[in-house]
Design an enzyme around this catalytic site. Structure first.
Site, PDB file in Angstrom:
ATOM      1  N   GLU A 125       4.640   1.056   3.497  1.00  0.00           N
ATOM      2  CA  GLU A 125       5.919   0.437   3.372  1.00  0.00           C
ATOM      3  C   GLU A 125       6.850   0.610   4.441  1.00  0.00           C
ATOM      4  O   GLU A 125       7.329   1.567   4.735  1.00  0.00           O
ATOM      5  CB  GLU A 125       6.597   1.023   2.057  1.00  0.00           C
TER       6      GLU A 125
ATOM      7  N   ASP B 260       4.961   5.236   0.474  1.00  0.00           N
ATOM      8  CA  ASP B 260       6.268   4.981   0.106  1.00  0.00           C
ATOM      9  C   ASP B 260       7.108   5.258   1.371  1.00  0.00           C
ATOM     10  O   ASP B 260       7.052   6.379   1.977  1.00  0.00           O
ATOM     11  CB  ASP B 260       6.837   5.647  -1.221  1.00  0.00           C
TER      12      ASP B 260
END
Length: 704
Positions: free
Chosen positions: A385, A349
């Protein structure tokens, strides 16, 4: 209690059959106390042990006779000087960063704050009240028992679809999953779910965060919760929320059994991990672990005012991977999930925040260097990401070799194409063929591109074709939260409608998106429930909706869309021409001398430079040559496949395409039509007219 010096390694609590070694890193602490708690619940202290041994900035002690199931926490002494970056407060019980299990959740009240709420100087004032009644306890687990013999799948990057799942939301409403297993790790391992995943054709699931996480007080005050789980507090501990038994430490074994069941079914498990920040928030957040252990070591602080945090994540703090022990924490966590829990890969993330050496994102930073040389971590799937919320954080295409990336440009381009936005066909062509403009330059393959149209963050597929605007009223933020730029199109009505024509267009548009995704080069990622027509009622930021808004609705599943999705995944599986290992020709995707792919206007003539630049153009044909794959299989044999002609029509009206000349194929069979998915195969010769209805896609397979 007899106390031994113990060892600084390994960090955490380690049972050896006789007792437990406790080891905690803190560079700036002046003293550490280990607190042992009675029984399986409650806040009664059995003992408080002063830890006196310190080696290489690690405080350690060994306690004979302590066994698995023992609950514990730390109190760490040192200066409370926020202006200098130090927030030590021994009144606050702290979770062990290396805890393998945690016995509950943070109770959000004023006790968990290291400062006095409401004080004029806010966080500069020290709160002396004991926080143990509000802080969950770390739990010693038995790591000497025989481990689950995980079936090692280790699938190569070969274009298999990834299926993004929320552990709770996927099974909580499934009628065939036993009630006590719904929404739990065991539910995801239950026979009905395994059977569904296999029937869909899924071989990789990506689980949204399962590390122990914090649900903050603002949400709880509104009767909401942190459903997505992007506020980790324990990087080694599977969250107890998803345990079906609730028994102390049993979530660890239940998670392992889940992974084992998926592996036995041929399904690998990828974890969405949140190492970029923790659930302790900014300078006004609670003190429940890292902040009280060594704030200045674990977090990135403003150099000229270390009272405050550098925030590249939008959550109040950023983990400081520039310090060796914090970097070690992440690496130890990754190795633990691979070696002890059977995990096959990770999605990081806001990965750009991990790459920031100073302020700018550094693709050769210490984080990437450490991973690339690690013999365990470097062998699993690594997905970034590739952005954060800081300046210069959008880094799609800029991560180093070894990494794949969530391709946000693919999402934007494909959405724009099918909604008729002004965008050149050249951009669409690059995304459809694996985004060589982003990933080829540094030696990566097409599988560096993780293609997606929808993910957990944003509209579901059904909502993408049903809403022009977000409808996040249920989130309690006056619809101010969530992405504004959704590139959606409601097809003529906002939200649910009884208009059969609009509903037919929406169904066709969903098929268009799914077909484009599954026919594109790279790795397709499908949001769980999209194939069932799942809706969030227009909510594009359902992070706090632990209810029917977010949960998969099995009872009202769109079975026709499900069957269409199964056909697409099966077509992709059977035909390697849609998942090439190498770029087309290893040079630009159009131009003279290109023989493995061809681009054509609807009249059958090759596209020229003017066609590629035309922003108004909405239709094109793509020839994929299965005879020219320029690739070998694992046995060294050439990969050969059927050839296909894919016809895209994003116009509202029907467009008649011509098939190519006999040099590319004498006979073609229509194998897919998003306008009429139940249509039978139709045969066409060379230079034949193929009608493609408005807003639809047709796939022809060469049959000669």
């Amino acid at each position: 209690m007899k106390i031994r010096p113990g060892s600084p390694y390994p960090l955490g609590a380690t049972w050896d059959g006789e007792g437990v070694n406790f080891a905690l890193f803190s560079e700036n602490a002046t003293g550490v106390e280990l607190c042992l708690f009675e029984g399986s619940k409650g806040n009664d202290e059995l003992a408080r042990v002063r830890v006196t041994e310190q080696t290489d900035l690690v405080w350690h002690v060994y306690l004979p006779g302590i066994r698995p199931g023992q609950r514990y926490g730390y109190r760490v002494h040192g200066p409370y000087e926020p202006e200098r970056g130090h927030r030590f407060n021994p009144a606050k019980l702290l979770i062990d960063p290396y805890a393998k299990a945690i016995d509950g959740h943070v109770r959000w009240n004023e006790l968990i704050f290291g400062y006095t709420l409401g004080h004029p100087d806010a966080d500069l004032s020290k709160d002396e009240r004991d926080s143990s009644p509000a802080v969950p306890k770390s739990v010693v687990i038995d790591e000497t028992a025989p481990m689950v013999d995980f079936r090692k799948l280790r699938y190569p990057w070969d274009g298999r679809p990834i299926y993004e799942i929320h552990v709770k939301g996927f099974t909580i409403r499934h009628p065939e999953v036993p009630e006590r297993h719904r929404g739990k790790y065991s539910g995801l391992a239950s026979p009905p779910i395994i059977e569904y995943l296999r029937g869909l054709g899924v071989t990789s699931v990506e689980l949204m965060p399962i590390h122990q996480f914090v649900s903050d007080g603002m949400l709880q005050g509104k009767g909401l919760s942190n459903y997505w789980g992007y506020h980790s507090i324990g990087f080694f501990a599977p969250d107890v929320r998803y345990s079906s038994t609730g028994q102390l430490g049993e979530q660890v074994e239940e998670f392992r059994q889940m992974v084992n069941a998926l592996h036995q079914a041929g399904i690998e498990v990828i974890l969405d991990v949140v190492y970029n920040h923790t659930g302790e928030g900014n300078h006004l957040g609670p003190t429940i672990s890292y902040r009280g252990i060594d704030n200045a070591s674990y977090y990135r602080l403003l150099p000229d005012n270390p009272r405050y945090y550098m925030d590249y994540t939008g959550t109040g703090n950023t983990i400081n991977v520039r310090t060796p022990r914090t970097l070690q924490l992440i690496m130890d966590s990754l190795r633990y999930w691979i070696m002890q829990m059977g995990i096959d890969g990770f999605r990081f993330d806001l990965a750009s925040s991990l790459a920031r050496e100073l302020h700018e994102v550094d693709r050769l930073g210490s984080f990437f260097d450490t991973i690339s040389q690690d013999p365990t971590i470097s062998r699993v799937k690594l997905i970034a990401e590739p952005w954060d919320v800081g300046e210069g954080g959008y880094q799609v295409g800029n991560f180093p070799p070894l990494w794949s990336e969530w391709n946000g440009k693919y999402r934007d381009t494909v959405r724009d194409y099918w909604r008729g936005a002004e965008r050149t066909l050249g951009e669409f062509a690059y995304r459809f063929t694996g985004s060589s403009d982003l990933y080829q330059g540094d030696g990566r393959r097409p599988f560096a591109s993780i293609n997606f149209v929808t993910v957990h963050d944003g509209f579901t597929l059904h909502d993408l074709v049903s809403y022009n605007e977000k409808h996040n009223e249920a989130n309690g933020e006056n619809n101010q939260d969530g992405e504004q730029d959704n590139r959606s199109w409601n097809m003529g009505a906002e939200g649910p409608t009884d208009d059969p024509e609009i509903n037919a267009r929406r169904a066709r548009q969903k098929r268009n998106f799914l077909a484009t995704l599954m026919l594109s080069q790279g790795v397709p990622m499908l949001l769980a429930g999209d194939e069932l027509g799942r809706t969030q009622r227009g909510n594009n930021n359902a992070y706090n909706q632990d209810n029917e808004i977010s949960w998969v609705d099995w009872e009202n599943a769109d079975k026709d869309l499900l069957e269409f999705t199964r056909r697409l995944i099966d077509m992709r599986r059977r035909h390697p021409v849609f998942r090439r290992r190498r770029w087309f020709q290893g040079r630009p995707i159009h131009g003279s001398g290109v023989t493995d792919i061809g681009w054509f206007r609807p009249d059958g003539s090759p596209m020229d430079d003017e066609d590629w630049r035309a922003g108004h153009a909405r239709s094109l044909g793509v020839f994929l040559n299965g005879d020219r794959m320029d690739s070998n299989d694992p046995r060294g044999d050439p990969v050969v496949d059927d050839s296909f002609y894919v016809l895209f029509n994003a116009h509202h009206e029907r467009v008649d395409f011509k098939t190519p000349g006999e040099d590319l194929g004498k006979r073609w069979l229509k194998v897919l039509d998003t306008f009429d998915p139940d249509a039978g195969e139709e045969s066409y010769g060379a230079h034949a007219q193929v009608p493609v209805q408005g807003l639809s896609l047709v796939v022809l397979r060469r049959a000669d």
